[in-house]
Design an enzyme around this catalytic site. Structure first.
Site, PDB file in Angstrom:
ATOM      1  N   ASP A 213       0.522  -1.300  -0.025  1.00 20.15           N
ATOM      2  CA  ASP A 213      -0.189   0.022   0.003  1.00 20.15           C
ATOM      3  C   ASP A 213       0.800   1.441  -0.071  1.00 20.15           C
ATOM      4  OD1 ASP A 213      -1.687  -2.249   0.724  1.00 20.15           O
ATOM      5  OD2 ASP A 213      -2.785  -1.298   1.848  1.00 20.15           O
ATOM      6  N   GLU A 442       1.350 -10.361  11.255  1.00 22.06           N
ATOM      7  CA  GLU A 442       1.406  -9.703   9.954  1.00 22.06           C
ATOM      8  C   GLU A 442       2.734  -9.369   9.444  1.00 22.06           C
ATOM      9  OE1 GLU A 442      -1.166  -6.100   8.012  1.00 22.06           O
ATOM     10  OE2 GLU A 442      -0.806  -6.154  10.129  1.00 22.06           O
TER      11      GLU A 442
END
Length: 477
Positions: A213, A442
């Site tokens: 992102d 993550e």
């Protein structure tokens, strides 16, 4: 151009859930499948399986119960790759539920929203994307709300690996026969509507599309975008993630502006003027490998495979011609507004190692870059998401430095594809140690090895299962 006829919809992609799948919380049968004999591996396997069981919703798996409470596109592909070692039926269902939300123009949306989740649990929400209304002319489904953008095309590779996990069960259920036409339509969309540069590669039109992102690779292009006012949206991600880990408010304002402009153009790539348009190495490398997976599916289904093998060869040539930087020793992002490469070093530029028919000198240079000072982290063999020596390196902030498990898995497969087994073995060992030790985080800080982002993250757990279970010789299709 792909037609606007919807690829085969209906009951075929919504099979009745078996009893094992309906038992979301208990599911002891998934935990008790045959496993490696080493006690440490067994403990790790059971921990990874528990993450996937807890994150299962009955039709798909959320990446995280808190930060990402819906179904994400490339997450589901990675999750299916791991689920195949627990339940082939559930792995098939993971991909089928995603493809059931495919648009008639072929695109597979990056989010499929769960209507049972509160509207304010994630932003941008279904009310923001308005897919069933704003995307009507582009063929958005009416039965479910989705986003209007896409994510990297790893799905065909995932489907092929799921098939290979139990070919007899796959054939009995007609799994490939159902998903192959949808996956072919998905690739058609990318190679026609998204060939914005005219050079044979798929372009991405929003920083969320390549999956990385807030990579520094997008900074130059984003500076051209006026951000939406900060009071025009509320970031739900900061309810569950530390601001130091997440994209900045300025970045988010630009993301919102781009998504708003796409929505207002009806998500129609034929008419919208994309102010952000780049060719990304990782995105296109995954398209190459997934075209080879489609060719393997076609052979399995007694369909012509030549179209897909030719596409894979053409994509490989275009990837090298347009994005390879010999001096830097990696692939670069190309900004289609300027027609020039972006002078940033990202893990995206190393992932084309996954492509099987790269020129030998390109493989050698990629390997040297991967093992050199720019991407050899002091605390882990996982690969940092951005050049350790780069001006924008940040060990904590999302894709601006942290080391991710999914990119490590892709690079591990790439090393094996090109016979670099010792490096692959070392990466695999560190992956498994970090995954278990971090609580299936993550991502991790490459400078310290500390867990970052959310915990109990589904693709980390799924790819842990794959590295524990898969044949190390199983690489590209």
């Amino acid at each position: 151009m792909p037609s606007h006829r919807r690829p085969g919809r209906g009951r075929a992609l919504r099979p009745r859930l078996p009893q094992e799948v309906r038992r979301v919380r208990t599911a002891p049968n998934l935990l008790d499948r045959p496993a490696p004999a080493a006690p440490a591996d067994l403990t790790l396997r059971r921990g990874a399986a528990r993450v996937l069981i807890d994150n299962w919703t009955g039709a798909s798996t959320v990446p995280s119960r808190t930060l990402y409470p819906h179904q994400w596109s490339w997450d589901s592909a990675f999750i299916a790759i791991g689920l195949r070692h627990l339940s082939v039926r559930r792995a098939q269902r993971e991909l089928e539920s995603l493809l059931a939300a495919q648009w008639a123009d072929g695109r597979v949306p990056h989010i499929v929203f769960n209507p049972a989740v509160a509207a304010d649990a994630y932003f941008p929400s279904p009310d923001f994307w308005q897919s069933s209304r704003a995307g009507r002319d582009a063929g958005a489904p009416t039965a479910v709300e989705t986003s209007g953008i896409v994510q990297p095309p790893v799905h065909a590779l995932a489907a092929w690996l799921v098939h290979r996990a139990d070919p007899a069960e796959s054939r009995r259920r007609g799994f490939l026969a159902r998903v192959q036409p949808r996956l072919a339509a998905w690739h058609d969309y990318l190679l026609t509507r998204r060939d914005l540069g005219g050079g044979g590669l798929a372009a991405v039109v929003h920083p969320w599309e390549p999956g990385m992102d807030n990579s520094p690779c997008w900074d130059r292009a984003l500076r051209r975008i006026e951000p939406s006012p900060p009071d025009s949206f509320r970031r739900a991600d900061l309810d569950h993630g530390h601001p130091a880990d997440r994209p900045t408010d300025l970045d988010y304002g630009r993301y919102v502006r781009l998504a708003t402009e796409y929505r207002e153009a009806g998500y129609d790539d034929r008419v919208v003027r994309h102010r952000f348009a780049v060719e990304d190495p990782c995105f296109n490398a995954l398209l190459v490998v997934s075209e080879l997976a489609l060719a393997a599916m076609a052979r399995e289904l007694d369909l012509p495979a030549r179209r897909h093998t030719e596409r894979a060869a053409q994509l490989t040539g275009a990837l090298v011609d347009r994005l390879w930087d010999e001096e830097a020793g990696l692939f670069r992002v190309r900004d289609l507004h300027t027609g020039t490469p972006v002078d940033e070093g990202s893990v995206s530029g190393l992932i084309p190692l996954l492509v099987p028919h790269l020129p030998a000198d390109v493989v050698r240079r990629l390997h040297a870059t991967l093992t050199g000072p720019r991407f050899s982290a002091p605390a882990t063999r996982l690969v940092p998401s951005y050049d350790l020596t780069g001006h924008a390196f940040d060990p904590a902030r999302y894709w601006r430095g942290p080391a991710w498990f999914n990119t490590a898995w892709l690079i591990e497969r790439g090393l094996r594809t090109h016979g670099l087994q010792q490096d692959a073995d070392r990466l695999r060992a560190d992956f498994l140690a970090r995954a278990g030790g971090s609580g299936f985080a993550e991502y991790v800080d490459p400078s310290t090895g500390a867990a970052r982002g959310t915990r109990h993250f589904s693709w980390t757990a799924a790819l842990t299962l794959d590295l524990l279970s898969a044949d190390p010789k199983e690489c590209t299709p």
